[in-house]
Write an enzyme that holds these catalytic residues in place. Sequence first.
Site, PDB file in Angstrom:
ATOM      1  N   CYS A 147      -1.760  -4.625   3.493  1.00  0.00           N
ATOM      2  CA  CYS A 147      -1.165  -3.316   3.929  1.00  0.00           C
ATOM      3  C   CYS A 147      -1.064  -3.014   5.264  1.00  0.00           C
ATOM      4  CB  CYS A 147      -2.329  -2.275   3.480  1.00  0.00           C
ATOM      5  SG  CYS A 147      -4.149  -2.885   4.226  1.00  0.00           S
ATOM      6  N   CYS A 189      -9.990  -2.098   0.876  1.00  0.00           N
ATOM      7  CA  CYS A 189     -10.246  -1.425   1.942  1.00  0.00           C
ATOM      8  C   CYS A 189     -12.211  -1.459   2.457  1.00  0.00           C
ATOM      9  CB  CYS A 189      -9.995   0.142   1.894  1.00  0.00           C
ATOM     10  SG  CYS A 189      -8.549   0.448   1.136  1.00  0.00           S
ATOM     11  N   ASP A 197      -3.721  -2.813   7.493  1.00  0.00           N
ATOM     12  CA  ASP A 197      -4.576  -2.150   8.123  1.00  0.00           C
ATOM     13  C   ASP A 197      -5.774  -3.158   8.772  1.00  0.00           C
ATOM     14  OD1 ASP A 197      -3.299   0.151   7.186  1.00  0.00           O
ATOM     15  OD2 ASP A 197      -5.041   0.351   5.468  1.00  0.00           O
ATOM     16  N   CYS A 220      -6.035   2.998   6.429  1.00  0.00           N
ATOM     17  CA  CYS A 220      -6.106   4.432   5.555  1.00  0.00           C
ATOM     18  C   CYS A 220      -7.465   4.870   5.594  1.00  0.00           C
ATOM     19  CB  CYS A 220      -5.789   4.049   4.095  1.00  0.00           C
ATOM     20  SG  CYS A 220      -7.126   2.968   3.323  1.00  0.00           S
TER      21      CYS A 220
HETATM   22 FE1  FES Z   1      -5.409  -1.260   3.167  1.00  0.00          FE
HETATM   23 FE2  FES Z   1      -6.722   0.788   2.849  1.00  0.00          FE
HETATM   24  S1  FES Z   1      -4.825   0.463   2.221  1.00  0.00           S
HETATM   25  S2  FES Z   1      -7.377  -1.000   4.048  1.00  0.00           S
END
Ligand code: FES
Length: 130
Positions: free
Chosen positions: A34, A107, A36, A61
């Site tokens: 993702c 996450c 992040d 996110c």
């Molecule tokens: Fe990847 Fe939340 S979508 S950390």
Amino acid sequence: MNYSEKVMEHFNNPRNMGEIPDADGVGLVGNPVCGDMMKIFIKVNKDTEVIEDIKFKTFGCGAAIASSSMVTELIKDKGMTIDDALKITNKNVIEELDGLPPVKKHCSVLAEEGLQSAIEDYKKKKQKNG
Ligand code: FES
């Protein structure tokens, strides 16, 4: 997607967001899928090894922000030492948040890994400085 009230509450009012400029340990982790990222800063009492301060910066996110907020709050509220903090898993984070949707489980893994990486950094620095 359905988020628990706790997730929404931590997302809207994140605890311990920011950085510690003179941190004793800093951990940076990311999820390649993702994209992040999460950075965790800790201040540790050298005698007792209690984590006296912890802050985070999360470029990611809402579930990642809620997970980092929750993990920092847990550590501070319980006055955890680095050994206590190393026992925290992403499952604990999910439980404390009253659950996360399955696609958002990773996450909470960032919160576990970010914390571990900050503690590892602290230990490395401590070894170097004697
Ligand atoms: Fe990847 Fe939340 S979508 S950390």
